[in-house]
Design a protein around this motif. Structure first.
Motif, PDB file in Angstrom:
ATOM      1  N   ASP A 191      32.894  19.765  31.275  1.00 28.05           N
ATOM      2  CA  ASP A 191      33.770  19.205  30.242  1.00 28.05           C
ATOM      3  C   ASP A 191      35.184  19.768  30.332  1.00 28.05           C
ATOM      4  OD1 ASP A 191      32.914  21.724  29.532  1.00 28.05           O
ATOM      5  OD2 ASP A 191      32.650  21.275  27.408  1.00 28.05           O
ATOM      6  N   ASP A 195      38.423  17.430  30.777  1.00 26.61           N
ATOM      7  CA  ASP A 195      39.482  17.518  29.773  1.00 26.61           C
ATOM      8  C   ASP A 195      40.837  17.775  30.422  1.00 26.61           C
ATOM      9  OD1 ASP A 195      40.306  17.823  26.865  1.00 26.61           O
ATOM     10  OD2 ASP A 195      40.923  19.761  27.664  1.00 26.61           O
ATOM     11  N   LYS A 250      29.037  11.629  30.005  1.00 20.52           N
ATOM     12  CA  LYS A 250      28.995  12.066  28.612  1.00 20.52           C
ATOM     13  C   LYS A 250      30.243  12.895  28.287  1.00 20.52           C
ATOM     14  CE  LYS A 250      26.134  14.834  25.436  1.00 20.52           C
ATOM     15  NZ  LYS A 250      27.064  15.971  25.263  1.00 20.52           N
ATOM     16  N   ASN A 251      30.549  13.848  29.163  1.00 23.87           N
ATOM     17  CA  ASN A 251      31.732  14.682  28.954  1.00 23.87           C
ATOM     18  C   ASN A 251      33.006  13.842  28.965  1.00 23.87           C
ATOM     19  OD1 ASN A 251      30.226  17.041  28.796  1.00 23.87           O
ATOM     20  ND2 ASN A 251      30.378  17.468  30.988  1.00 23.87           N
ATOM     21  N   THR A 253      33.373  10.597  28.257  1.00 26.64           N
ATOM     22  CA  THR A 253      33.461   9.755  27.062  1.00 26.64           C
ATOM     23  C   THR A 253      33.871  10.574  25.836  1.00 26.64           C
ATOM     24  OG1 THR A 253      31.721   8.344  27.954  1.00 26.64           O
ATOM     25  CG2 THR A 253      32.196   8.123  25.620  1.00 26.64           C
ATOM     26  N   GLU A 254      33.270  11.757  25.673  1.00 28.57           N
ATOM     27  CA  GLU A 254      33.602  12.602  24.523  1.00 28.57           C
ATOM     28  C   GLU A 254      35.049  13.081  24.589  1.00 28.57           C
ATOM     29  OE1 GLU A 254      30.727  15.698  24.593  1.00 28.57           O
ATOM     30  OE2 GLU A 254      29.113  14.468  23.738  1.00 28.57           O
ATOM     31  N   THR A 255      35.497  13.408  25.801  1.00 25.83           N
ATOM     32  CA  THR A 255      36.871  13.893  25.962  1.00 25.83           C
ATOM     33  C   THR A 255      37.874  12.781  25.695  1.00 25.83           C
ATOM     34  OG1 THR A 255      36.086  15.434  27.657  1.00 25.83           O
ATOM     35  CG2 THR A 255      38.451  15.087  27.520  1.00 25.83           C
ATOM     36  N   THR A 257      37.403  10.128  23.818  1.00 19.40           N
ATOM     37  CA  THR A 257      37.379   9.849  22.378  1.00 19.40           C
ATOM     38  C   THR A 257      38.240  10.839  21.610  1.00 19.40           C
ATOM     39  OG1 THR A 257      35.130   8.981  22.584  1.00 19.40           O
ATOM     40  CG2 THR A 257      35.869   9.572  20.373  1.00 19.40           C
ATOM     41  N   LYS A 258      38.183  12.095  22.019  1.00 25.71           N
ATOM     42  CA  LYS A 258      38.986  13.134  21.365  1.00 25.71           C
ATOM     43  C   LYS A 258      40.480  12.878  21.549  1.00 25.71           C
ATOM     44  CE  LYS A 258      39.464  17.095  23.410  1.00 25.71           C
ATOM     45  NZ  LYS A 258      39.198  18.430  23.991  1.00 25.71           N
TER      46      LYS A 258
END
Length: 286
Positions: A191, A195, A250-251, A253-255, A257-258
Motif C-alpha cells: 500500500d 500510495d 485492493k490497495n 482502490t483504497e488509495t 478512494t482516499k
C-alpha cells in the motif's frame, strides 16, 4: 618538551598515511575492476560512491595538509597560535582516521550504508540518474535493501517534481520502468508503494498544468512514463504471484478512494481510467 608535541602530531599523521596506502591500493583495484566490468551489478553506483563517499582524494589531500602544514609554523608562533595549530592537526588526524575506517569497511564488504547514503544525498545531476540506473539493473537485491531503495527513490522523484525538475525526474522514472521486471512483487503490491506512485501521478499532473512553459514537454513525457508504470504493475505482479494481484488491486482502490476526496475532477477522470485498466488486466489474466 614543547617540541615533542609537533613532532608527535607529525609522526601520527605520517603513520596514518602509511596505514591508508594499502587500503588505497585495495580501493583502486576495486575501482579498476568495476571500470572494466560495467555490466556487473552496482558497478556504476559503486564507482560514484567510492569517489564521493569512501576514498575522496581531495579530502584526503586536505586532511594531510591540515595535519602537517600548520606544524611548519610552530617555532615562530606564540602560545595562542600553537594551540590553534594543535587543534588543526587534531581535526586533520580525526578526519583521516574516519577516512581509514570508511575505506576499511568498504574493502570488508560493508557497502550498503555508503550506497544508501549516496543515493539519499547525491546532488541532482546526471550522476544521480546513472546511479539509479545502476541500481535498477541489478536483479539480486536483498528484499530489505530493495525496500529501502524504493522508498529513497520515490522520495527523491517526489522532491524533484515539487522542485520543478521534470528532466531529472524523467531520467529516474525511465530507468525504473526499464528494469521494473527485476523488482520484488511484494514491494510493488504494498500500500505504501501504491500510495507513493499515485501521489506522484497527482503531483505531476498539477505541476504540468502549472508550468506551461519551456519544460512542458518534459512534464508530458514524465506523466506518460509514470502512467505506463502504473499500467505495467498488475501484469508484472500477476506473472510473479497471482495472489499478490488481489492485494495490489485492493490497495490501489483504497488509495485512489482516499485521494479522490482532495483532487480536481480532471485528475479524478484520469485516475478512474487507470482503475479500469487495472481491473481489465485482472479479468483478462485470471
Amino acid at each position: 618538551q614543547t617540541d615533542i608535541l609537533p613532532s608527535s602530531l607529525q609522526t601520527i599523521g605520517l603513520a596514518l598515511l602509511g596505514i591508508l596506502v594499502p587500503f588505497a591500493i585495495a580501493i583502486l583495484t576495486d575501482f579498476y575492476s568495476k571500470s572494466n566490468n560495467p555490466g556487473s551489478e552496482f558497478s556504476q553506483l559503486d564507482l560514484l560512491v567510492m569517489l564521493d563517499r569512501v576514498f575522496k582524494v581531495k579530502n584526503i589531500t586536505f586532511y594531510t595538509l591540515l595535519i602537517l602544514v600548520p606544524i611548519l609554523f610552530w617555532e615562530i608562533s606564540d602560545n595562542l597560535f600553537r594551540i590553534l595549530i594543535t587543534l588543526a592537526s587534531i581535526v586533520g588526524i580525526s578526519l583521516m582516521i574516519k577516512t581509514i575506517i570508511d575505506v576499511y569497511r568498504w574493502t570488508k564488504g560493508e557497502k550498503w550504508p555508503y550506497r544508501l547514503d549516496y543515493l539519499k544525498n547525491c546532488e541532482e545531476s546526471e550522476d544521480l540518474s546513472n546511479a539509479w540506473n545502476s541500481v535498477w539493473q541489478a536483479s539480486q537485491i536483498p528484499v530489505n535493501k530493495e525496500a529501502e531503495l524504493l522508498e529513497i527513490f520515490l522520495s527523491r522523484v517526489e522532491n524533484l517534481v515539487k522542485k520543478g525538475k521534470p528532466q531529472i525526474a524523467y531520467g529516474l522514472i525511465l530507468s525504473f520502468s526499464r528494469y521494473i521486471e527485476n523488482r520484488s512483487p511484494i514491494l510493488l503490491a504494498r500500500d505504501i508503494t501504491v500510495d507513493k506512485f499515485l501521489r506522484l501521478r497527482i503531483d505531476i499532473y498539477k505541476m504540468k498544468n502549472r508550468k506551461k512553459q519551456r519544460d512542458s514537454w518534459y512534464w508530458e513525457i514524465l506523466e506518460e512514463q509514470l502512467i505506463n508504470i502504473l499500467k505495467k504493475l498488475p501484469e508484472i505482479i500477476l506473472h510473479k504471484d497471482k495472489q499478490l494481484l488481489y492485494a495490489y488491486l485492493k490497495n490501489f482502490t483504497e488509495t485512489v478512494t482516499k485521494h479522490l476526496k482532495v483532487v480536481e475532477e480532471s485528475v479524478v477522470a484520469a485516475t478512474f481510467s487507470l482503475i479500469i485498466h487495472h481491473y481489465c488486466s485482472c479479468l483478462l489474466y485470471t
